[in-house]
Write an enzyme that holds these catalytic residues in place. Structure first.
Site, PDB file in Angstrom:
ATOM      1  N   MET A 171       0.845  -1.198   0.000  1.00  0.00           N
ATOM      2  CA  MET A 171       0.000   0.000   0.000  1.00  0.00           C
ATOM      3  C   MET A 171       0.883   1.252   0.000  1.00  0.00           C
ATOM      4  O   MET A 171       2.015   1.233   0.481  1.00  0.00           O
ATOM      5  CB  MET A 171      -0.909   0.000   1.232  1.00  0.00           C
ATOM      6  CG  MET A 171      -1.974  -1.081   1.175  1.00  0.00           C
ATOM      7  SD  MET A 171      -3.047  -1.087   2.618  1.00  0.00           S
ATOM      8  CE  MET A 171      -3.897   0.487   2.436  1.00  0.00           C
ATOM      9  N   PHE A 172       0.402   2.302  -0.580  1.00  0.00           N
ATOM     10  CA  PHE A 172       1.047   3.634  -0.659  1.00  0.00           C
ATOM     11  C   PHE A 172       2.277   3.650  -1.572  1.00  0.00           C
ATOM     12  O   PHE A 172       3.071   4.580  -1.538  1.00  0.00           O
ATOM     13  CB  PHE A 172       1.465   4.151   0.739  1.00  0.00           C
ATOM     14  CG  PHE A 172       0.357   4.091   1.743  1.00  0.00           C
ATOM     15  CD1 PHE A 172      -0.691   4.997   1.697  1.00  0.00           C
ATOM     16  CD2 PHE A 172       0.344   3.123   2.742  1.00  0.00           C
ATOM     17  CE1 PHE A 172      -1.735   4.938   2.621  1.00  0.00           C
ATOM     18  CE2 PHE A 172      -0.684   3.052   3.669  1.00  0.00           C
ATOM     19  CZ  PHE A 172      -1.737   3.968   3.604  1.00  0.00           C
ATOM     20  N   ALA A 173       2.457   2.605  -2.383  1.00  0.00           N
ATOM     21  CA  ALA A 173       3.651   2.550  -3.240  1.00  0.00           C
ATOM     22  C   ALA A 173       3.474   3.338  -4.535  1.00  0.00           C
ATOM     23  O   ALA A 173       4.431   3.512  -5.291  1.00  0.00           O
ATOM     24  CB  ALA A 173       3.976   1.101  -3.567  1.00  0.00           C
TER      25      ALA A 173
ATOM     26  N   LYS B 206       0.785   2.561  -6.820  1.00  0.00           N
ATOM     27  CA  LYS B 206       0.221   1.656  -7.838  1.00  0.00           C
ATOM     28  C   LYS B 206      -0.900   2.346  -8.612  1.00  0.00           C
ATOM     29  O   LYS B 206      -0.921   2.327  -9.841  1.00  0.00           O
ATOM     30  CB  LYS B 206      -0.320   0.367  -7.182  1.00  0.00           C
ATOM     31  CG  LYS B 206       0.725  -0.419  -6.391  1.00  0.00           C
ATOM     32  CD  LYS B 206       0.173  -1.699  -5.824  1.00  0.00           C
ATOM     33  CE  LYS B 206      -0.984  -1.504  -4.858  1.00  0.00           C
ATOM     34  NZ  LYS B 206      -0.631  -0.743  -3.643  1.00  0.00           N
ATOM     35  N   THR B 207      -1.832   2.964  -7.860  1.00  0.00           N
ATOM     36  CA  THR B 207      -2.938   3.642  -8.545  1.00  0.00           C
ATOM     37  C   THR B 207      -2.412   4.839  -9.345  1.00  0.00           C
ATOM     38  O   THR B 207      -2.874   5.097 -10.465  1.00  0.00           O
ATOM     39  CB  THR B 207      -4.015   4.089  -7.524  1.00  0.00           C
ATOM     40  OG1 THR B 207      -4.422   2.932  -6.793  1.00  0.00           O
ATOM     41  CG2 THR B 207      -5.223   4.699  -8.201  1.00  0.00           C
TER      42      THR B 207
ATOM     43  N   GLU C 138      -7.081  -2.338  -7.670  1.00  0.00           N
ATOM     44  CA  GLU C 138      -7.490  -3.163  -6.519  1.00  0.00           C
ATOM     45  C   GLU C 138      -7.734  -4.605  -6.979  1.00  0.00           C
ATOM     46  O   GLU C 138      -8.714  -5.259  -6.593  1.00  0.00           O
ATOM     47  CB  GLU C 138      -8.743  -2.591  -5.839  1.00  0.00           C
ATOM     48  CG  GLU C 138      -8.625  -1.142  -5.392  1.00  0.00           C
ATOM     49  CD  GLU C 138      -7.536  -0.903  -4.348  1.00  0.00           C
ATOM     50  OE1 GLU C 138      -7.129  -1.851  -3.665  1.00  0.00           O
ATOM     51  OE2 GLU C 138      -7.068   0.248  -4.244  1.00  0.00           O
ATOM     52  N   ALA C 139      -6.822  -5.096  -7.790  1.00  0.00           N
ATOM     53  CA  ALA C 139      -6.991  -6.399  -8.451  1.00  0.00           C
ATOM     54  C   ALA C 139      -7.126  -7.550  -7.467  1.00  0.00           C
ATOM     55  O   ALA C 139      -7.754  -8.565  -7.786  1.00  0.00           O
ATOM     56  CB  ALA C 139      -5.803  -6.647  -9.373  1.00  0.00           C
ATOM     57  N   GLN C 140      -6.531  -7.393  -6.263  1.00  0.00           N
ATOM     58  CA  GLN C 140      -6.593  -8.499  -5.282  1.00  0.00           C
ATOM     59  C   GLN C 140      -8.017  -8.846  -4.878  1.00  0.00           C
ATOM     60  O   GLN C 140      -8.281  -9.940  -4.382  1.00  0.00           O
ATOM     61  CB  GLN C 140      -5.751  -8.141  -4.033  1.00  0.00           C
ATOM     62  CG  GLN C 140      -6.276  -7.006  -3.169  1.00  0.00           C
ATOM     63  CD  GLN C 140      -5.892  -5.622  -3.668  1.00  0.00           C
ATOM     64  OE1 GLN C 140      -5.186  -5.479  -4.645  1.00  0.00           O
ATOM     65  NE2 GLN C 140      -6.356  -4.575  -2.978  1.00  0.00           N
TER      66      GLN C 140
ATOM     67  N   CYS D  26       9.206   3.575   4.010  1.00  0.00           N
ATOM     68  CA  CYS D  26       8.850   3.008   5.318  1.00  0.00           C
ATOM     69  C   CYS D  26       8.380   4.126   6.249  1.00  0.00           C
ATOM     70  O   CYS D  26       9.029   5.181   6.354  1.00  0.00           O
ATOM     71  CB  CYS D  26      10.043   2.281   5.934  1.00  0.00           C
ATOM     72  SG  CYS D  26       9.701   1.652   7.597  1.00  0.00           S
TER      73      CYS D  26
HETATM   74  N1  LIG Z   1       1.812   6.543   4.717  1.00  0.00           N
HETATM   75  C1  LIG Z   1       1.098   7.261   3.817  1.00  0.00           C
HETATM   76  N2  LIG Z   1      -0.115   7.758   4.126  1.00  0.00           N
HETATM   77  C2  LIG Z   1      -0.848   8.448   3.234  1.00  0.00           C
HETATM   78  N3  LIG Z   1      -0.432   8.730   1.967  1.00  0.00           N
HETATM   79  C3  LIG Z   1       0.767   8.280   1.608  1.00  0.00           C
HETATM   80  C4  LIG Z   1       1.595   7.519   2.506  1.00  0.00           C
HETATM   81  N4  LIG Z   1       2.730   7.190   1.855  1.00  0.00           N
HETATM   82  C5  LIG Z   1       2.610   7.737   0.596  1.00  0.00           C
HETATM   83  N5  LIG Z   1       1.442   8.396   0.467  1.00  0.00           N
HETATM   84  C6  LIG Z   1       0.947   9.092  -0.729  1.00  0.00           C
HETATM   85  O1  LIG Z   1       0.310   8.144  -1.538  1.00  0.00           O
HETATM   86  C7  LIG Z   1       0.726   8.327  -2.884  1.00  0.00           C
HETATM   87  C8  LIG Z   1       0.556   7.041  -3.639  1.00  0.00           C
HETATM   88  O2  LIG Z   1      -0.826   6.763  -3.678  1.00  0.00           O
HETATM   89  P1  LIG Z   1      -1.412   5.593  -4.565  1.00  0.00           P
HETATM   90  O3  LIG Z   1      -0.970   5.753  -5.979  1.00  0.00           O
HETATM   91  O4  LIG Z   1      -2.890   5.581  -4.293  1.00  0.00           O
HETATM   92  O5  LIG Z   1      -0.704   4.310  -3.923  1.00  0.00           O
HETATM   93  P2  LIG Z   1      -1.172   2.794  -3.903  1.00  0.00           P
HETATM   94  O6  LIG Z   1      -2.208   2.611  -4.968  1.00  0.00           O
HETATM   95  O7  LIG Z   1       0.062   1.996  -4.158  1.00  0.00           O
HETATM   96  O8  LIG Z   1      -1.707   2.535  -2.528  1.00  0.00           O
HETATM   97  C9  LIG Z   1       2.144   8.774  -2.736  1.00  0.00           C
HETATM   98  O9  LIG Z   1       2.591   9.471  -3.891  1.00  0.00           O
HETATM   99  C10 LIG Z   1       2.080   9.683  -1.521  1.00  0.00           C
HETATM  100  O10 LIG Z   1       1.708  10.988  -1.899  1.00  0.00           O
HETATM  101  C1  LIG Z   2      -2.571  -5.194   3.165  1.00  0.00           C
HETATM  102  C2  LIG Z   2      -4.048  -5.373   3.033  1.00  0.00           C
HETATM  103  C3  LIG Z   2      -4.826  -4.400   2.432  1.00  0.00           C
HETATM  104  N1  LIG Z   2      -6.147  -4.546   2.316  1.00  0.00           N
HETATM  105  C4  LIG Z   2      -6.960  -3.508   1.685  1.00  0.00           C
HETATM  106  C5  LIG Z   2      -6.743  -2.130   2.213  1.00  0.00           C
HETATM  107  C6  LIG Z   2      -7.068  -1.252   1.044  1.00  0.00           C
HETATM  108  O1  LIG Z   2      -8.479  -1.060   1.032  1.00  0.00           O
HETATM  109  C7  LIG Z   2      -6.650  -2.095  -0.168  1.00  0.00           C
HETATM  110  C8  LIG Z   2      -5.308  -1.722  -0.717  1.00  0.00           C
HETATM  111  O2  LIG Z   2      -5.361  -0.433  -1.251  1.00  0.00           O
HETATM  112  P1  LIG Z   2      -4.113   0.342  -1.943  1.00  0.00           P
HETATM  113  O3  LIG Z   2      -4.747   1.021  -3.112  1.00  0.00           O
HETATM  114  O4  LIG Z   2      -3.105  -0.684  -2.327  1.00  0.00           O
HETATM  115  O5  LIG Z   2      -3.604   1.312  -0.950  1.00  0.00           O
HETATM  116  O6  LIG Z   2      -6.597  -3.430   0.313  1.00  0.00           O
HETATM  117  C9  LIG Z   2      -6.769  -5.702   2.798  1.00  0.00           C
HETATM  118  O7  LIG Z   2      -7.980  -5.871   2.677  1.00  0.00           O
HETATM  119  N2  LIG Z   2      -6.012  -6.667   3.391  1.00  0.00           N
HETATM  120  C10 LIG Z   2      -4.669  -6.543   3.528  1.00  0.00           C
HETATM  121  O8  LIG Z   2      -4.032  -7.480   4.077  1.00  0.00           O
END
Ligand SMILES: Nc1ncnc2c1ncn2[C@@H]1O[C@H](COP(=O)(O)OP(=O)(O)O)[C@@H](O)[C@H]1O
Ligand SMILES: Cc1cn([C@H]2C[C@H](O)[C@@H](COP(=O)(O)O)O2)c(=O)[nH]c1=O
Length: 271
Positions: free
Chosen positions: A87-89, A91-92, A162-164, A218
């Site tokens: 999460m927060f990497a 991806k979206t 949210e493919a998972q 992290c």
């Molecule tokens: N711990 C965090 N809490 C909230 N937002 C974060 C955090 N870490 C990074 N972000 C923000 O989230 C953005 C990435 O969002 P998003 O593309 O939705 O990620 P993912 O889909 O992988 O969860 C980053 O560019 C940053 O601005």
């Molecule tokens: C690790 C983990 C995540 N989830 C849920 C939480 C969020 O709703 C999505 C992931 O969203 P993101 O766009 O990648 O930030 O998945 C979950 O249900 N179970 C888990 O273990």
């Protein structure tokens, strides 16, 4: 003259990307004995792909443009690309950028997300930092295909977020890419909060053209975060949430927290 003709045929197949044109070009070359004897004839798709690669290199195109160009000129099959990470990497964000790039290149793209993801909006893809675009929300990909049949048919590319959460991810992606010749870009978690496989995301790995693994920072040391730490005590695999329930962590901090949790649990059992 012969070279000009071949150049023209190849350019045509490379610029339109239509299967029929690629085949026509190939057939036309085959029908001309003079060309057959001069050039070693490769399949039309190969010629177009080679030509496209040259064009992309010459123009200094991005790898995502090159990947798309390869797809639009493929004479035989679609393409599957996978974006994974914790999460927060981003991806979206990466998926949205890909969609924008594809649309800028003139492709018809549909975006789909799981209806389970109601965190920010019911029918938009939304990043954690607020970028968004409209999408279809569905409980399964079969449901999307049934309810949005004409959008599915008309699409050249499909973006899935949210493919998972999709129970039929594998079947849908294979059919879309291999039967219906679409470019499918999938974004999802590389693992759950226990680092176990989540849905069918990992099943796609042997089948895709490209895998992009992203990392976050992290939450405790800002080193690359590989995993999603669940802050809440809930043990179910599916718990929708954002920064209220999860934090991105590096290997060291993931293991630190696991240790703390098990010590806490041991204390609780002793008391
Ligand atoms: N711990 C965090 N809490 C909230 N937002 C974060 C955090 N870490 C990074 N972000 C923000 O989230 C953005 C990435 O969002 P998003 O593309 O939705 O990620 P993912 O889909 O992988 O969860 C980053 O560019 C940053 O601005
Ligand atoms: C690790 C983990 C995540 N989830 C849920 C939480 C969020 O709703 C999505 C992931 O969203 P993101 O766009 O990648 O930030 O998945 C979950 O249900 N179970 C888990 O273990």
């Amino acid at each position: 003259m012969q070279q000009q003709l071949l150049g023209c045929l190849c350019q045509h197949s490379a610029s339109t990307g239509h299967l029929a044109v690629g085949k026509q070009a190939h057939l036309a070359i085959r029908r001309l004995p003079c060309l057959r004897s001069v050039w070693h004839i490769r399949p039309a798709a190969q010629i177009a792909r080679h030509h496209t690669q040259l064009l992309c290199t010459a123009a200094g195109s991005s790898s995502s443009e090159a990947a798309t160009a390869r797809h639009t000129n493929s004479a035989t099959a679609g393409q599957l690309d996978l974006i994974i990470g914790p999460m927060f990497a981003g991806k979206t964000s990466a998926l949205l950028k890909r969609v924008n790039d594809l649309e800028a290149q003139g492709l018809t793209v549909v975006a789909i997300k799981s209806a389970k993801d109601t965190r920010y909006h019911a029918s938009r893809l939304v990043t954690h930092d607020g970028q968004s675009r409209e999408c279809f929300a569905a409980s399964s990909l079969a449901e999307f295909k049934e309810h949005q049949a004409s959008e599915y048919r008309a699409s050249q590319a499909i973006a899935i977020d949210e493919a998972q959460f999709f129970p039929d991810l594998l079947e849908f992606c294979l059919e879309a890419a291999e039967r219906d010749n679409k470019l499918v870009v999938v974004a999802g978690l590389s693992g759950d909060f226990r680092r176990k496989r989540f849905g069918e995301v990992l099943d796609l790995v042997p089948l895709v053209d490209n895998v992009t693994k992203l990392t976050a920072g992290c939450a405790f040391c800002n080193q690359p975060a590989l995993f999603s730490l669940r802050i809440a005590a809930d043990q179910r695999q599916e718990v929708v949430g954002g920064a209220d329930k999860y934090a991105p962590v590096c290997r060291h901090h993931f293991n630190n927290f696991q240790r703390l949790r098990s010590e806490q649990y041991a204390d609780a059992v002793v008391e």
